[in-house]
Design a protein around this motif. Sequence first.
Motif, short mmCIF file in Angstrom:
data_model
loop_
_atom_site.label_atom_id
_atom_site.label_comp_id
_atom_site.label_asym_id
_atom_site.label_seq_id
_atom_site.Cartn_x
_atom_site.Cartn_y
_atom_site.Cartn_z
N SER A 1 0.82 -1.21 0.00
CA SER A 1 0.00 0.00 0.00
C SER A 1 0.86 1.27 0.00
O SER A 1 0.35 2.35 -0.26
N MET A 2 2.14 1.13 0.24
CA MET A 2 3.04 2.27 0.26
C MET A 2 3.60 2.58 -1.13
O MET A 2 4.31 3.56 -1.31
N ILE A 3 3.28 1.75 -2.10
CA ILE A 3 3.80 1.91 -3.46
C ILE A 3 2.70 2.44 -4.36
O ILE A 3 1.62 1.86 -4.43
N PRO A 4 2.94 3.55 -5.06
CA PRO A 4 1.92 4.09 -5.96
C PRO A 4 1.50 3.06 -7.01
O PRO A 4 2.31 2.26 -7.48
N LEU A 5 0.22 3.09 -7.38
CA LEU A 5 -0.30 2.13 -8.36
C LEU A 5 0.44 2.21 -9.68
O LEU A 5 0.67 1.18 -10.33
N VAL A 6 0.83 3.40 -10.10
CA VAL A 6 1.52 3.54 -11.38
C VAL A 6 2.88 2.82 -11.34
O VAL A 6 3.32 2.25 -12.33
N VAL A 7 3.51 2.81 -10.17
CA VAL A 7 4.79 2.10 -10.02
C VAL A 7 4.55 0.60 -10.05
O VAL A 7 5.27 -0.15 -10.71
N LYS A 8 3.51 0.15 -9.34
CA LYS A 8 3.17 -1.28 -9.36
C LYS A 8 2.89 -1.75 -10.79
O LYS A 8 3.34 -2.81 -11.21
N ALA A 9 2.14 -0.94 -11.53
CA ALA A 9 1.81 -1.30 -12.90
C ALA A 9 3.05 -1.35 -13.77
O ALA A 9 3.22 -2.26 -14.59
N HIS A 10 3.94 -0.38 -13.60
CA HIS A 10 5.15 -0.33 -14.43
C HIS A 10 6.02 -1.57 -14.23
O HIS A 10 6.56 -2.12 -15.18
N PHE A 11 6.12 -2.02 -12.96
CA PHE A 11 6.96 -3.17 -12.66
C PHE A 11 6.16 -4.48 -12.61
O PHE A 11 6.71 -5.52 -12.24
N ASN A 12 4.87 -4.43 -12.98
CA ASN A 12 4.01 -5.62 -12.96
C ASN A 12 4.04 -6.31 -11.60
O ASN A 12 4.18 -7.53 -11.50
N LEU A 13 3.90 -5.51 -10.54
CA LEU A 13 3.91 -6.05 -9.18
C LEU A 13 2.48 -6.35 -8.75
O LEU A 13 1.57 -5.59 -8.99
#
Length: 103
Positions: A81-93
């Motif tokens: 929850s501490m990671i922005p969604l756009v970052v999660k999407a970029h790294f496919n997390l």
Amino acid sequence: MIFPTPVVLTTQMHVWYRLGGNTKEEDLQIRNLFDLESKIDKEKRLFQINNAITDKIIDAIQPVNNEEELLEEIKKIPYSSMIPLVVKAHFNLSEWGDANAIS
């Protein structure tokens, strides 16, 4: 760092990390720097804010030189929850409960 495609922010999110100190005293000092009603001299305030940003932010991100190193730093974050969604999407997390569960 250059991303192959532009990252577009389409949502707002709460900023979990902030500029703060490692001790209560240091944290209070930093908060006072950003309190424009405090009686800190303008030049001293700017100097101390510059030092705090350099010490707490610039020095922390200098070791990150590429996306692979950035991903390794992201994997150290304890909660997804501490990671922005756009970052999660970029790294496919995907979602995870703790940093150890990231594959």
